[in-house]
Each structure stands twice: as C-alpha cells, then as structure tokens.
Design an enzyme around this catalytic site. Structure first.
Site, PDB file in Angstrom:
ATOM      1  N   ASP A 154       0.676  -1.234  -0.127  1.00 44.61           N
ATOM      2  CA  ASP A 154      -0.057  -0.057  -0.057  1.00 44.61           C
ATOM      3  C   ASP A 154       0.736   1.204   0.052  1.00 44.61           C
ATOM      4  O   ASP A 154       1.904   1.282   0.435  1.00 44.61           O
ATOM      5  CB  ASP A 154      -1.187   0.018   1.279  1.00 44.61           C
ATOM      6  CG  ASP A 154      -0.305  -0.137   2.566  1.00 44.61           C
ATOM      7  OD1 ASP A 154       0.646  -0.755   2.674  1.00 44.61           O
ATOM      8  OD2 ASP A 154      -0.800   0.456   3.523  1.00 44.61           O
ATOM      9  N   GLU A 181       0.061  -1.285   5.541  1.00 42.48           N
ATOM     10  CA  GLU A 181       0.988  -0.914   6.561  1.00 42.48           C
ATOM     11  C   GLU A 181       1.033   0.424   6.884  1.00 42.48           C
ATOM     12  O   GLU A 181       1.288   0.851   7.858  1.00 42.48           O
ATOM     13  CB  GLU A 181       2.431  -1.203   5.770  1.00 42.48           C
ATOM     14  CG  GLU A 181       3.663  -0.964   6.937  1.00 42.48           C
ATOM     15  CD  GLU A 181       4.261   0.600   6.838  1.00 42.48           C
ATOM     16  OE1 GLU A 181       5.130   0.771   7.563  1.00 42.48           O
ATOM     17  OE2 GLU A 181       3.607   1.234   6.180  1.00 42.48           O
TER      18      GLU A 181
HETATM   19 ZN   LIG Z   1       6.839   2.115   3.777  1.00 39.29          ZN
END
Ligand SMILES: [Zn+2]
Length: 384
Positions: A74, A136
C-alpha cells in the site's frame, strides 16, 4: 515466461493504485501470476473484507526456514499534493523514477519480483521467501494476520529483511507507535451558568497539557538512545474536536494522541500515568453531574524493533549491503511485529524516507541498482 528488468517491474507495480483505502488485490494477483509463471505457488492471506490480501511465497526448499524479503504494497494518498506528473505512472527524469510508491516501497518489491527467475535458476539451498503485505501505512494491519499464518506453519522464515527506504543502509531498530483516543463527556449548560455545567473542552485541555508535561519530561530526563533522532520517546496530540458554540458549555471533546517509544521505554507506563491523571479530574466533574466521564480507546499499537548489532540478520544485512555500520530510525515499521512473531528482522531498502509520502516521490536509479546487487548477493549466499 518472459522476464522483466527491475525498472520495468517498478513501472508495472506503481500502475496499481494501492492507496491504503483501495483494494490491493490487482497488485497481489499480478505478483501471484508472475510467480506462478516460474512455477512458484503463493499463499494469499486475506483480510475480513477479502478486498485485501498478503502474499507469501517460498522459492527453494519448502522444508527449510529461509530468508524473508518483505514489503508493503500500500501507498499513502496523493490527495491535495502538488504533483508535477501523474502519480501512478512512472516518469524517468535525471536518473530518477518519479511515482507514488517508488521509494515507499514498491521498488524493493519490484527488485525481488524481477529477480525471481534468477532465484529459480539458482537451485537455492536456503529458501528465499517473499512477503507482500497490505495496510502498513494505516497501522501495520496486514502483516499481523500474515505473521499469525506463518506461526501455524511447520517451517517459518528464519530471518527477515524489510525493504523500507533506508538508502540501502541496514537499520536494526525503530521506534514503536501507540495511539489512543481520549473522549471526555462533560455536562452541557448555558455558558452564563457555567457552574452547573462540566466543560469537556477544558477538561480535555488539562489532559492535553499533562501529556505535554510528560513529553517535556522525557525530552529532559530520557530515557535516551543517541542513535535515534530525536533520542527520546515522543508524545504528541494530533487532533482535537469539541464544543458547538461559544455560549454553550461543551458536553463533548475528543482528541487523539500517540507515543513513539524507544525500544526499552515503557509506553504502557505513559498510558497508565495519563489515565491516573484523568481519574484525578473525575471527582470535580462528578460533583456537578453523574453522567460525566473520561474514556481512552486504544487505536493502534505497533511495538518498536530492536535487533542487536551482532545478531545474525544484522551481520547478514551489513555483509550484503557493504555498509560498515547499522542505524536506527524513528519511524515505525512492520519490523517490531515480525520480531514479536519470533523472526529476527532488519530494515534495508532502496530510496530515502525523505521521499516517502511527498509529492513527486522518486527513486534514484542508482538505488535500484544497489538493491539489485544486494539481492543478488543474498541469492549467491542462499545457493551455497
Ligand atoms: Zn513504507
């Protein structure tokens, strides 16, 4: 199956809009099909909505623990940022590749994927695992179910390298992040009759001021670790909402705060202290109205990473990168969660964190080359 150069692979990966709010499945399915083309099977670990997935794959002997190359798929939003090119199309200029995710952190994933044909051709004795995670950027959410899935395996990775942008310098520690919301419920009244109300904004302000005092104390008295910038744990309030009109004593106020803790510092003690302080405010509130309250919600807890400089994974990353030292960083990574899951971890990847999250994010092509050399050296070791 035709091969792709690392740069061609970066161009492919940045085309997928994997902003954390979007599905990452198109990228994950591309990686799965790519691996499949070289005879490598992938395990996908989905989130509850099945709009997102982690990918895990092993190249080399399945019955041996290997070295995990891990990266998050992401990226942060481009909303409101002043880009000079289309963020999801890689533009090459001045020996740099500009695109969202080029530095944080699709280039590392791209190098690992581009070298899969080489991994396969090398008949590895120690396997190389690939891990691609989701979400993340919004609290290291995806890696948690991946680590849980790995824990159930007979054989799990022995060591892990996360390719967050460190300019290919091994990083052995990062701060953790503990974030909370505090909700104050006061009692509404006309502001001319403030004595029969409980002002939620003012109560919140007292708690915020106490957090500030705690932050100052840590800055002054530590604990300290000079390898971090800044060298102490930080406490910060990021948002606050409360009140409706100046002539109404506000009933509600909510604010969010975070603790960025050094390895070894006790973030739990910070939370306990602020809750103790808040409890001390309650009698005065309750004397006016019984329905007043102060509540804390835990939003996210990501532990710090702390790997010893002489640990095998730290030594390995140093040998592969040719670096003569290891560093520590203040931003949070998935590393602390891997470590908590029993997999010793370091951070080492191409590009600079200075580029991450910014408009006109780029990766220097020289960094891509350095990363390729790093992974090639890993391959040589794993083939021995
Ligand atoms: Zn990163």
């Amino acid at each position: 199956m035709k091969t792709l150069s690392p740069v061609a692979m970066i161009r492919k990966l940045v085309r997928f809009d994997t902003t954390s709010r979007e599905s990452n499945l198109a990228l994950i399915e591309f990686a799965r099909d790519w691996l499949d083309g070289f005879g490598i099977k992938s395990e996908l670990v989905f989130d509850a909505t099945r709009r997102k997935a982690n990918l895990f794959a092993t190249i080399g002997p399945e019955d041996k623990p290997g070295i995990l190359l891990s990266g998050h798929s992401d990226v942060v939003p481009v909303d409101g940022q002043d880009w000079h090119s289309e963020p999801f199309t890689a533009i090459e200029k001045d020996d740099r590749l500009y695109a969202r995710g080029s530095s944080d952190m699709k280039s590392f994933i791209a190098v690992a994927l581009a070298l899969v044909p080489d991994f396969v051709a090398a008949t590895l004795k120690t396997p190389i695992h690939l891990g691609i995670t989701y979400d993340e950027e919004i609290g290291c959410l995806g890696v948690r179910p991946l680590i849980a899935a790995l824990a159930k395996r007979q054989v799990k990775p022995r060591l892990c390298i996360i390719g967050e942008p460190t300019m290919m310098q091994p990083v052995i520690a990062n701060k953790g992040k503990h974030s909370y919301a505090c909700r104050v419920r006061g009692h509404e009244s006309h502001s001319a009759l403030a004595h029969v109300g409980v002002n939620a904004v003012e109560t919140a302000a007292e708690i915020v001021a106490h957090l500030k005092a705690m932050a100052r104390q840590r800055r002054k008295d530590g604990p300290f670790d000079a390898d971090f910038t800044p060298p102490y744990s930080t406490i910060h309030v990021g948002t606050i909402q409360g009140g409706t009109a100046l002539n109404i004593v506000p009933r509600d106020c909510r604010f969010e705060f975070e603790i960025r803790d050094l390895p070894g510092d006790d973030a739990g003690a910070v939370r306990a202290e602020i809750e103790r302080f808040a409890r001390g405010l309650l009698p005065e509130m309750r004397a006016v109205s019984g329905d007043t309250a102060i509540e804390f919600d835990e939003l996210n807890v990501t532990p710090p990473l702390s790997t010893a400089p002489d640990a095998e994974i730290a030594q390995l990353a140093q040998a592969l990168s040719g670096a003569n030292a290891t560093g520590k960083v203040s931003y949070t990574t998935e590393g602390g969660l891997y470590q908590q899951g029993g997999i010793p971890t370091v951070i080492c990847g191409p590009g600079s964190i200075e580029q991450a999250h910014r408009p006109d994010e780029f990766i220097a092509l020289d960094q891509v080359k350095q990363c390729e050399a790093f992974v090639q050296r890993l391959l040589e070791r794993c083939a021995r």
